[in-house]
Design an enzyme around this catalytic site. Structure first.
Site, PDB file in Angstrom:
ATOM      1  CG  ASP A  79      -2.267  -0.666   0.988  1.00 59.32           C
ATOM      2  OD1 ASP A  79      -2.681  -0.777  -0.186  1.00 59.32           O
ATOM      3  OD2 ASP A  79      -2.893  -1.087   1.981  1.00 59.32           O
ATOM      4  NE  ARG A 104      -0.928   1.974   3.982  1.00 65.81           N
ATOM      5  CZ  ARG A 104      -1.375   3.052   3.357  1.00 65.81           C
ATOM      6  NH1 ARG A 104      -2.657   3.370   3.435  1.00 65.81           N
ATOM      7  NH2 ARG A 104      -0.570   3.825   2.660  1.00 65.81           N
ATOM      8  CG  HIS A 179      -8.098   7.457   4.424  1.00 59.31           C
ATOM      9  ND1 HIS A 179      -7.355   6.612   3.630  1.00 59.31           N
ATOM     10  CD2 HIS A 179      -7.559   7.379   5.671  1.00 59.31           C
ATOM     11  CE1 HIS A 179      -6.410   6.032   4.368  1.00 59.31           C
ATOM     12  NE2 HIS A 179      -6.515   6.470   5.608  1.00 59.31           N
ATOM     13  CB  CYS A 273      -4.969   7.380  -2.348  1.00 60.02           C
ATOM     14  SG  CYS A 273      -6.646   7.383  -1.738  1.00 60.02           S
TER      15      CYS A 273
END
Ligand code: ARG
Length: 280
Positions: A79, A104, A179, A273
């Site tokens: 990610d 992450r 988010h 993102c």
């Protein structure tokens, strides 16, 4: 004045300003775990396709005259392409992310090193869970901050103390829009677009009061991640399937630039993102 003239004149009013962006090549991309409703590890995903699509976004920024810097991807961190989550950078101050999920967590160290090695002087790792520009968006001279799924609400106070800027808390309620940058996008001077249904009743009221002229997104555009867009003040890069939003943006004098990032959407991310704005 004809409609055509009016449209041209409005478009002329929007001025792009050169930006500095940090991006991370998706060399090790893949959907190998699931930490949001978009991620289905059983569905095939391809680092090669992701890389080709990512390059399209990268080249779009470069063609528009923006300065794009790169952070080296790390094997085992699929990610990491979502650079927006690495930090929040305002007034040259860098608040590095602390991730909610262990998958992450190791990305933080890579971002800390990247900023420190390049001489950014005020670099701090967040004490509370804080997913960087995924949840912290700079608009006008204040920061809109999301909570509900990822960033801890205490990280909002922490950001206020660190940046010395007003921080406005917003509560996200739909897990697909986990988010803030999946539900709200900053277009220009105090102008935003957002998907009201992604927010709690109180946050919706606050947004309506503070941004009465905001562009409101419909479900169809939000569901293809149309709000995960990035504006330079004139050009608005957004997923090409968000055609409704593109039309609304054009009416407002913005220049929508459709980008294909379908492979990255399998991990729950798109244009914004993939991009961290460096503000010095
Ligand atoms: N798979 C990533 C996650 O769930 C996607 C992050 C998307 N980034 C963003 N700024 N919304 O953490």
């Amino acid at each position: 004045m004809s409609d055509e003239t009016r449209e041209v004149r409005q478009a002329g009013d929007r001025r792009a300003t050169p930006r500095r962006y940090l991006m991370c090549r998706p060399s090790y991309f893949g959907v190998t775990y699931s930490i949001n409703p978009w991620m289905e590890p059983d569905r095939p995903s391809s680092a090669e396709t992701a890389l080709a699509q990512w390059k399209g976004l990268h080249d779009t920024f470069a063609t528009l005259g923006h300065d794009v810097q790169l952070i080296e991807p790390v094997a085992g961190l699929p990610d990491m392409v979502f650079a927006a989550n690495g930090a929040t950078v305002v007034d040259g101050k860098v608040l590095v992310a602390r991730f909610r999920h262990r998958q992450r967590a190791d990305e933080s160290a890579a971002y800390l090193d990247w900023f420190r090695e390049r001489g950014w002087s005020e670099v701090k790792m967040a004490q509370y869970t804080n997913e960087g520009e995924g949840d912290f968006l700079f608009v006008g001279d204040e920061i809109l901050a999301g909570t509900g799924f990822r960033s801890d609400v205490r990280s909002h106070d922490e950001a206020h103390e660190f940046f010395g800027r007003p921080v406005v808390s917003l509560m996200l309620v739909d897990p697909r829009f986990y988010h803030l940058d999946t539900a709200l996008s900053v277009l220009g001077d105090g102008e935003i677009m957002y998907y009201p249904e992604a927010f709690s009743t109180g946050s919706r009221a606050l947004l309506a009061e503070r941004f009465p002229d905001a562009v409101l997104a419909e479900a169809a555009d939000a569901e293809v991640f149309g709000l995960n867009a990035l504006s330079d003040g004139r050009n608005v890069m957004l997923p090409h399937r968000a055609t409704g939003l593109a039309a609304r943006l054009r009416e407002r004098g913005y220049e929508p630039v459709g980008v294909e990032l379908g492979e990255l959407l399998k991990a729950g991310g798109s244009v914004k993102c993939c991009t961290l704005e460096l503000r010095d």
